[in-house]
Motif scaffolding. Structure first.
Motif, PDB file in Angstrom:
ATOM      1  N   LEU A  36      25.154   6.278 -38.877  1.00 17.45           N
ATOM      2  CA  LEU A  36      25.942   6.833 -39.969  1.00 17.45           C
ATOM      3  C   LEU A  36      27.212   7.489 -39.444  1.00 17.45           C
ATOM      4  CD1 LEU A  36      26.114   7.406 -42.985  1.00 17.45           C
ATOM      5  CD2 LEU A  36      24.862   9.522 -42.577  1.00 17.45           C
ATOM      6  N   PHE A  37      27.106   8.207 -38.333  1.00 18.89           N
ATOM      7  CA  PHE A  37      28.277   8.840 -37.725  1.00 18.89           C
ATOM      8  C   PHE A  37      29.287   7.777 -37.274  1.00 18.89           C
ATOM      9  CE2 PHE A  37      30.436  10.194 -33.817  1.00 18.89           C
ATOM     10  CZ  PHE A  37      31.205  11.223 -34.341  1.00 18.89           C
ATOM     11  N   LEU A  38      28.815   6.719 -36.652  1.00 17.44           N
ATOM     12  CA  LEU A  38      29.718   5.658 -36.201  1.00 17.44           C
ATOM     13  C   LEU A  38      30.392   4.963 -37.388  1.00 17.44           C
ATOM     14  CD1 LEU A  38      27.665   4.102 -33.279  1.00 17.44           C
ATOM     15  CD2 LEU A  38      29.707   5.537 -33.126  1.00 17.44           C
ATOM     16  N   TRP A  39      29.637   4.729 -38.467  1.00 17.43           N
ATOM     17  CA  TRP A  39      30.208   4.123 -39.655  1.00 17.43           C
ATOM     18  C   TRP A  39      31.286   5.034 -40.264  1.00 17.43           C
ATOM     19  CZ3 TRP A  39      30.204   5.848 -44.729  1.00 17.43           C
ATOM     20  CH2 TRP A  39      30.720   4.935 -45.666  1.00 17.43           C
ATOM     21  N   ALA A  40      30.968   6.319 -40.384  1.00 14.33           N
ATOM     22  CA  ALA A  40      31.928   7.267 -40.968  1.00 14.33           C
ATOM     23  C   ALA A  40      33.167   7.397 -40.081  1.00 14.33           C
ATOM     24  CB  ALA A  40      31.269   8.626 -41.164  1.00 14.33           C
ATOM     25  N   GLY A  41      32.964   7.418 -38.787  1.00 11.97           N
ATOM     26  CA  GLY A  41      34.104   7.498 -37.872  1.00 11.97           C
ATOM     27  C   GLY A  41      34.981   6.256 -37.971  1.00 11.97           C
ATOM     28  N   GLY A  42      34.367   5.095 -38.044  1.00 11.58           N
ATOM     29  CA  GLY A  42      35.129   3.859 -38.185  1.00 11.58           C
ATOM     30  C   GLY A  42      35.881   3.799 -39.503  1.00 11.58           C
ATOM     31  N   ALA A  43      35.218   4.211 -40.579  1.00 11.67           N
ATOM     32  CA  ALA A  43      35.867   4.210 -41.891  1.00 11.67           C
ATOM     33  C   ALA A  43      37.040   5.188 -41.920  1.00 11.67           C
ATOM     34  CB  ALA A  43      34.854   4.566 -42.974  1.00 11.67           C
ATOM     35  N   SER A  44      36.876   6.333 -41.289  1.00 18.80           N
ATOM     36  CA  SER A  44      37.969   7.310 -41.232  1.00 18.80           C
ATOM     37  C   SER A  44      39.135   6.777 -40.415  1.00 18.80           C
ATOM     38  CB  SER A  44      37.471   8.619 -40.629  1.00 18.80           C
ATOM     39  OG  SER A  44      36.498   9.201 -41.454  1.00 18.80           O
ATOM     40  N   ALA A  45      38.841   6.098 -39.324  1.00 21.84           N
ATOM     41  CA  ALA A  45      39.905   5.531 -38.492  1.00 21.84           C
ATOM     42  C   ALA A  45      40.676   4.461 -39.264  1.00 21.84           C
ATOM     43  CB  ALA A  45      39.313   4.947 -37.212  1.00 21.84           C
ATOM     44  N   VAL A  46      39.969   3.625 -40.005  1.00 27.22           N
ATOM     45  CA  VAL A  46      40.633   2.593 -40.802  1.00 27.22           C
ATOM     46  C   VAL A  46      41.487   3.238 -41.894  1.00 27.22           C
ATOM     47  CG1 VAL A  46      40.227   0.724 -42.457  1.00 27.22           C
ATOM     48  CG2 VAL A  46      38.979   0.779 -40.303  1.00 27.22           C
ATOM     49  N   ALA A  47      40.971   4.275 -42.542  1.00 31.31           N
ATOM     50  CA  ALA A  47      41.735   4.961 -43.587  1.00 31.31           C
ATOM     51  C   ALA A  47      43.003   5.591 -43.007  1.00 31.31           C
ATOM     52  CB  ALA A  47      40.875   6.027 -44.259  1.00 31.31           C
ATOM     53  N   LEU A  48      42.895   6.177 -41.834  1.00 31.41           N
ATOM     54  CA  LEU A  48      44.058   6.775 -41.187  1.00 31.41           C
ATOM     55  C   LEU A  48      45.089   5.708 -40.836  1.00 31.41           C
ATOM     56  CD1 LEU A  48      45.265   9.402 -40.089  1.00 31.41           C
ATOM     57  CD2 LEU A  48      44.137   8.903 -37.924  1.00 31.41           C
ATOM     58  N   MET A  49      44.627   4.576 -40.332  1.00 27.31           N
ATOM     59  CA  MET A  49      45.533   3.478 -40.000  1.00 27.31           C
ATOM     60  C   MET A  49      46.237   2.955 -41.255  1.00 27.31           C
ATOM     61  SD  MET A  49      44.716  -0.167 -38.185  1.00 27.31           S
ATOM     62  CE  MET A  49      43.820  -0.746 -39.609  1.00 27.31           C
ATOM     63  N   LEU A  50      45.485   2.826 -42.360  1.00 30.87           N
ATOM     64  CA  LEU A  50      46.083   2.346 -43.604  1.00 30.87           C
ATOM     65  C   LEU A  50      47.124   3.322 -44.149  1.00 30.87           C
ATOM     66  CD1 LEU A  50      43.017   0.816 -45.455  1.00 30.87           C
ATOM     67  CD2 LEU A  50      44.988  -0.388 -44.519  1.00 30.87           C
ATOM     68  N   LEU A  63      50.977   2.496 -44.759  1.00 37.34           N
ATOM     69  CA  LEU A  63      51.558   2.732 -46.075  1.00 37.34           C
ATOM     70  C   LEU A  63      52.801   3.611 -45.971  1.00 37.34           C
ATOM     71  CD1 LEU A  63      51.288   2.322 -49.139  1.00 37.34           C
ATOM     72  CD2 LEU A  63      49.880   4.377 -49.181  1.00 37.34           C
ATOM     73  N   SER A  64      52.746   4.604 -45.122  1.00 32.65           N
ATOM     74  CA  SER A  64      53.896   5.473 -44.906  1.00 32.65           C
ATOM     75  C   SER A  64      55.071   4.695 -44.318  1.00 32.65           C
ATOM     76  CB  SER A  64      53.504   6.621 -43.976  1.00 32.65           C
ATOM     77  OG  SER A  64      54.602   7.427 -43.684  1.00 32.65           O
ATOM     78  N   ALA A  65      54.797   3.824 -43.363  1.00 36.25           N
ATOM     79  CA  ALA A  65      55.859   3.007 -42.767  1.00 36.25           C
ATOM     80  C   ALA A  65      56.455   2.056 -43.800  1.00 36.25           C
ATOM     81  CB  ALA A  65      55.318   2.242 -41.567  1.00 36.25           C
ATOM     82  N   ALA A  66      55.611   1.452 -44.629  1.00 33.01           N
ATOM     83  CA  ALA A  66      56.106   0.554 -45.676  1.00 33.01           C
ATOM     84  C   ALA A  66      56.957   1.313 -46.686  1.00 33.01           C
ATOM     85  CB  ALA A  66      54.935  -0.130 -46.376  1.00 33.01           C
ATOM     86  N   ASN A  67      56.563   2.528 -46.999  1.00 37.53           N
ATOM     87  CA  ASN A  67      57.327   3.351 -47.927  1.00 37.53           C
ATOM     88  C   ASN A  67      58.709   3.677 -47.358  1.00 37.53           C
ATOM     89  OD1 ASN A  67      57.828   4.793 -50.232  1.00 37.53           O
ATOM     90  ND2 ASN A  67      56.922   6.675 -49.449  1.00 37.53           N
ATOM     91  N   ARG A  68      58.778   3.972 -46.057  1.00 43.36           N
ATOM     92  CA  ARG A  68      60.068   4.238 -45.423  1.00 43.36           C
ATOM     93  C   ARG A  68      60.951   2.990 -45.439  1.00 43.36           C
ATOM     94  NH1 ARG A  68      56.914   7.196 -41.881  1.00 43.36           N
ATOM     95  NH2 ARG A  68      56.808   5.474 -40.406  1.00 43.36           N
ATOM     96  N   ARG A  69      60.368   1.826 -45.153  1.00 44.11           N
ATOM     97  CA  ARG A  69      61.151   0.587 -45.169  1.00 44.11           C
ATOM     98  C   ARG A  69      61.674   0.288 -46.579  1.00 44.11           C
ATOM     99  NH1 ARG A  69      56.881  -1.076 -41.777  1.00 44.11           N
ATOM    100  NH2 ARG A  69      55.894  -2.167 -43.506  1.00 44.11           N
TER     101      ARG A  69
END
Length: 62
Positions: A19-33, A37-43
């Motif tokens: 569960l910890f590994l799943w939550a950590g992976g999901a958080s990492a993906v959310a942070l990457m997204l 999204l921030s970079a796309a907004n700047r462009r």
């Protein structure tokens, strides 16, 4: 590190580790997204600014 693994295996908390590994992976993906999204907004903001600049340029020529 070996002590931690031995403790987890001894207590049978493998589900908590999964569960910890799943939550950590999901958080990492959310942070990457959010970063993408921030970079796309700047462009997009740069694009709109350039279009506004072109509109001013063409409007002033008349």
């Amino acid at each position: 590190m070996d002590e931690i693994i031995a403790t987890v295996l001894a207590k049978g908390d493998l589900a908590h580790v999964a569960l910890f590994l799943w939550a950590g992976g999901a958080s990492a993906v959310a942070l990457m997204l959010l970063k993408e999204l921030s970079a796309a907004n700047r462009r997009f903001n740069t694009f709109v600014t350039e279009i506004a600049h072109l509109n001013r340029l063409f409007r002033d020529k008349d």
